[in-house]
Design an enzyme around this catalytic site. Sequence first.
Site, short mmCIF file in Angstrom:
data_model
loop_
_atom_site.label_atom_id
_atom_site.label_comp_id
_atom_site.label_asym_id
_atom_site.label_seq_id
_atom_site.Cartn_x
_atom_site.Cartn_y
_atom_site.Cartn_z
N ASN A 7 -0.83 24.20 92.84
CA ASN A 7 -1.54 23.82 94.06
C ASN A 7 -0.59 23.20 94.95
O ASN A 7 -0.20 22.09 94.76
CB ASN A 7 -2.69 22.76 93.57
CG ASN A 7 -3.55 22.57 94.78
OD1 ASN A 7 -3.18 22.13 95.73
ND2 ASN A 7 -4.94 22.04 94.46
N GLU A 34 -5.11 25.95 97.49
CA GLU A 34 -4.97 25.05 98.85
C GLU A 34 -3.68 25.74 99.73
O GLU A 34 -3.17 24.70 100.15
CB GLU A 34 -4.71 23.62 98.29
CG GLU A 34 -5.98 23.03 97.93
CD GLU A 34 -5.99 21.35 98.15
OE1 GLU A 34 -6.52 21.10 99.24
OE2 GLU A 34 -5.70 20.74 97.26
N ASP A 146 -6.39 25.54 90.08
CA ASP A 146 -6.84 24.29 89.98
C ASP A 146 -8.44 24.19 89.85
O ASP A 146 -9.15 24.41 90.60
CB ASP A 146 -6.59 23.49 91.24
CG ASP A 146 -6.86 22.20 91.41
OD1 ASP A 146 -7.68 21.77 90.61
OD2 ASP A 146 -6.65 21.55 92.46
N ASN A 148 -10.31 21.64 89.07
CA ASN A 148 -10.77 20.39 89.55
C ASN A 148 -11.79 19.76 88.28
O ASN A 148 -12.86 19.43 88.47
CB ASN A 148 -11.60 20.74 90.54
CG ASN A 148 -10.78 20.34 91.84
OD1 ASN A 148 -10.05 19.45 91.76
ND2 ASN A 148 -10.85 20.84 93.13
N ASP A 217 -4.83 21.43 86.38
CA ASP A 217 -4.48 22.86 86.43
C ASP A 217 -4.20 23.85 85.22
O ASP A 217 -3.59 22.89 84.31
CB ASP A 217 -3.24 22.77 87.25
CG ASP A 217 -3.23 22.02 88.60
OD1 ASP A 217 -3.61 22.75 89.59
OD2 ASP A 217 -2.93 20.74 88.69
N ASP A 246 0.63 17.06 95.63
CA ASP A 246 0.40 15.88 94.83
C ASP A 246 0.14 16.90 93.21
O ASP A 246 -0.14 16.00 92.19
CB ASP A 246 -0.99 15.14 95.06
CG ASP A 246 -2.05 16.14 95.74
OD1 ASP A 246 -1.93 17.45 95.80
OD2 ASP A 246 -2.97 15.65 96.27
N HIS A 247 0.21 17.95 93.12
CA HIS A 247 0.22 18.65 91.95
C HIS A 247 1.53 19.25 91.73
O HIS A 247 2.43 19.25 92.33
CB HIS A 247 -0.55 19.97 92.13
CG HIS A 247 -2.03 19.62 92.33
ND1 HIS A 247 -3.11 19.98 91.42
CD2 HIS A 247 -2.70 19.32 93.42
CE1 HIS A 247 -4.46 19.74 91.72
NE2 HIS A 247 -4.19 19.22 93.12
#
Length: 255
Positions: A7, A34, A146, A148, A217, A246-247
């Site tokens: 991501n 993203e 991802d 989530n 992920d 941030d991943h």
Amino acid sequence: MRIATFNVNGVNGRLPVLLRWLEEARPDVVCLQELKAASARFPAAALEAAGYGAVWHGQKSWNGVAILARGAEPVQTRQDLPGVQDGESRYIEAAVEGVLVGCLYLPNGNPAPGPKFAAKLVWFDRLLGHAEELLRHDVPVVLAGDFNVMPTDLDVHRPERWREDALFRPEVRAAFARLLAQGWTDSIRHLYPEDRIYTFWDYLRNAWERDAGLRLDHLLLSPSLLTRLKGAGVDRHVRGWEKASDHAPAWIEIA
């Protein structure tokens, strides 16, 4: 074959990070999420110069998914899940070197409960239906992206603080469990059943420095690929680079 999911949290803004990681890790297949870029603004030329063919499904400012292949051109087989007509770019599927790869970015769903959480569960149901159909064809498939979802307490720092969050509510974890019950294997957890492994660290509250992470992920394998699984991991150091997502990239190796 090394297959990764990443991501990128904005493919154009993080392009230097992405290109640096591609040169360092040299994955054969990469699922990106993203993108946050319309299809016309996807950096195909820069990725081609780095040695990667690509298919993508962009969306201005939000969402967006892509599949990259090193030294090859992915053959796109699907865009969007069957029955999903919400206008959001969250799924793309392509064949690469004999493996079918589904790249997904599942909705966040917060705040929960509420309309966004209900939409997340509907999207998950669509994924379950399509995943079951893929297994009927008995071809090698990887579902990566991802999700989530933190499937278990091992996948989240301080799980007691996340019980009511849309990423950790029992309805979402139950949906992920139903996916595995179809016959899919969570590759990283299969190889590391007791390890605390994260793929995401928030920008807030010094989460990276405190290792207060989440495992969002995942790379799921169809049964025919499980015996070929040779390795898996997370390139967590990438999260510490300047202007990083941030991943961090997660990956598997298949014989």
